[in-house]
Motif scaffolding. Structure first.
Motif, PDB file in Angstrom:
ATOM      1  N   ASP A   1       0.638   4.101  -2.731  1.00 27.48           N
ATOM      2  CA  ASP A   1       0.355   5.476  -2.300  1.00 27.48           C
ATOM      3  C   ASP A   1       1.435   6.437  -2.781  1.00 27.48           C
ATOM      4  O   ASP A   1       1.134   7.549  -3.244  1.00 27.48           O
ATOM      5  CB  ASP A   1       0.246   5.507  -0.775  1.00 27.48           C
ATOM      6  CG  ASP A   1      -0.319   6.817  -0.254  1.00 27.48           C
ATOM      7  OD1 ASP A   1      -1.379   7.235  -0.737  1.00 27.48           O
ATOM      8  OD2 ASP A   1       0.308   7.425   0.638  1.00 27.48           O
TER       9      ASP A   1
ATOM     10  N   ILE B   1      -5.949  -0.630   0.741  1.00 22.08           N
ATOM     11  CA  ILE B   1      -5.655   0.729   0.273  1.00 22.08           C
ATOM     12  C   ILE B   1      -6.462   1.774   1.057  1.00 22.08           C
ATOM     13  O   ILE B   1      -5.880   2.708   1.617  1.00 22.08           O
ATOM     14  CB  ILE B   1      -5.870   0.851  -1.246  1.00 22.08           C
ATOM     15  CG1 ILE B   1      -4.808   0.035  -1.990  1.00 22.08           C
ATOM     16  CG2 ILE B   1      -5.811   2.319  -1.691  1.00 22.08           C
ATOM     17  CD1 ILE B   1      -5.023  -0.040  -3.488  1.00 22.08           C
TER      18      ILE B   1
ATOM     19  N   THR C   1      -5.854  -6.495  -0.792  1.00 24.06           N
ATOM     20  CA  THR C   1      -5.263  -5.210  -1.186  1.00 24.06           C
ATOM     21  C   THR C   1      -6.316  -4.162  -1.507  1.00 24.06           C
ATOM     22  O   THR C   1      -6.165  -2.980  -1.171  1.00 24.06           O
ATOM     23  CB  THR C   1      -4.339  -5.400  -2.409  1.00 24.06           C
ATOM     24  OG1 THR C   1      -3.343  -6.377  -2.100  1.00 24.06           O
ATOM     25  CG2 THR C   1      -3.658  -4.090  -2.791  1.00 24.06           C
TER      26      THR C   1
ATOM     27  N   VAL D   1       0.840  -1.208   0.000  1.00 21.23           N
ATOM     28  CA  VAL D   1       0.000   0.000   0.000  1.00 21.23           C
ATOM     29  C   VAL D   1       0.871   1.253   0.000  1.00 21.23           C
ATOM     30  O   VAL D   1       0.565   2.230  -0.697  1.00 21.23           O
ATOM     31  CB  VAL D   1      -0.958  -0.002   1.209  1.00 21.23           C
ATOM     32  CG1 VAL D   1      -1.697   1.336   1.317  1.00 21.23           C
ATOM     33  CG2 VAL D   1      -1.963  -1.141   1.087  1.00 21.23           C
TER      34      VAL D   1
END
Length: 258
Positions: free
Chosen positions: A29, A106, A102, A25
């Motif tokens: 990001d 997130i 996932t 993540v």
């Protein structure tokens, strides 16, 4: 986390990222933020998954292997990949990064608001999946969605629709190898920070597919639950690919860290 921070190893002949869920993540990001703030042209971060089936196909089909090699990140979607890294590799993958986790990780692990385009499945399923995620997470916005039943001639329209909606993450759930082919064929035309292939992920979110109990997930037997739940669809796949993937992991054992 940046790409230069990622450690890789080889599992079943595939260059695989040694990432945990939080690290994956963080990488996603960072790419989104970089894409938002840079004025020069950036290419998408392409994230493909590896599991027993994928290892088996990649070792049988050189074309599919080349598709996976073109990804920036191949991550351990299957627990078998984590176990193979412990048994046969010099570098261990810390944990499984299942795509079905996932898509929740997130919004849960990043405070930022992100826009998502969901591609694949039936229109009813993909829209219901988007509604569920938007209602569950305040920072998960669905930019748009489109079903996965289209041919290559229609891809230009799909790409234009994705670019107009300006998502941060494009999820491609078309199944192997169609989803990988779509991404590699179109990544240079897609103005999106991150692209993630996700197979049948949407169906798990809507509840059409049921995930295995946590113990079976941790021990690498989620495939057995799927085979028992839908034997016509999954049993033959796992009977043929599981033994082959184990052999491939052994054949490519003890590769050095990349």
């Amino acid at each position: 986390m940046k790409m230069e921070d990622v450690v890789f190893t080889y599992v079943g002949g595939l260059k695989t990222a040694c990432l945990g869920r939080k690290q994956l993540v963080m990488l996603i990001d960072a790419k989104i933020q970089d894409y938002r703030t840079r004025t020069d042209s950036l290419t998408p971060l392409v994230i493909f998954d590896s599991n027993g089936q994928g290892i088996s196909i990649a070792n049988s089909d050189p074309t599919f292997k080349r598709l996976l090699d073109d990804a920036d990140i191949v991550h351990a979607d299957g627990q078998s990949v984590v176990l193979f890294s412990r048994w046969f590799s010099n570098v261990k993958i810390p944990e499984r990064t299942a795509t079905t986790d996932t898509i929740h990780d997130i919004p849960l692990l990043s405070p930022r608001q992100t826009r998502h385009f969901l591609l694949g499945g039936t229109q009813a399923v993909v829209e219901r999946c988007g509604d569920i995620l938007q209602n569950r997470y305040n920072n998960f916005l669905v930019a748009d969605s489109h079903h996965g039943y289209f041919d290559e001639d229609y891809e230009t329209i799909i790409v234009e629709s994705i670019n107009v909606s300006k998502p941060d993450v494009l999820w491609v759930g078309l199944g192997k190898p169609k989803e990988q082919e779509f991404v590699i064929r179109n990544k240079s035309r897609l103005n999106v920070p991150v692209i993630i292939t996700c197979g049948g992920c949407y169906n798990y979110i809507t509840g059409d597919y049921k995930r295995a109990p946590a113990l079976m997930q941790r021990t690498g037997f989620e495939w057995l639950h799927r085979a028992a739940s839908e034997p016509k669809k999954f049993l033959w796949r796992y009977v043929t690919t599981n033994p082959h993937s184990i052999y491939c992991a052994w054949k490519h054992r003890n590769k050095s860290r990349v």
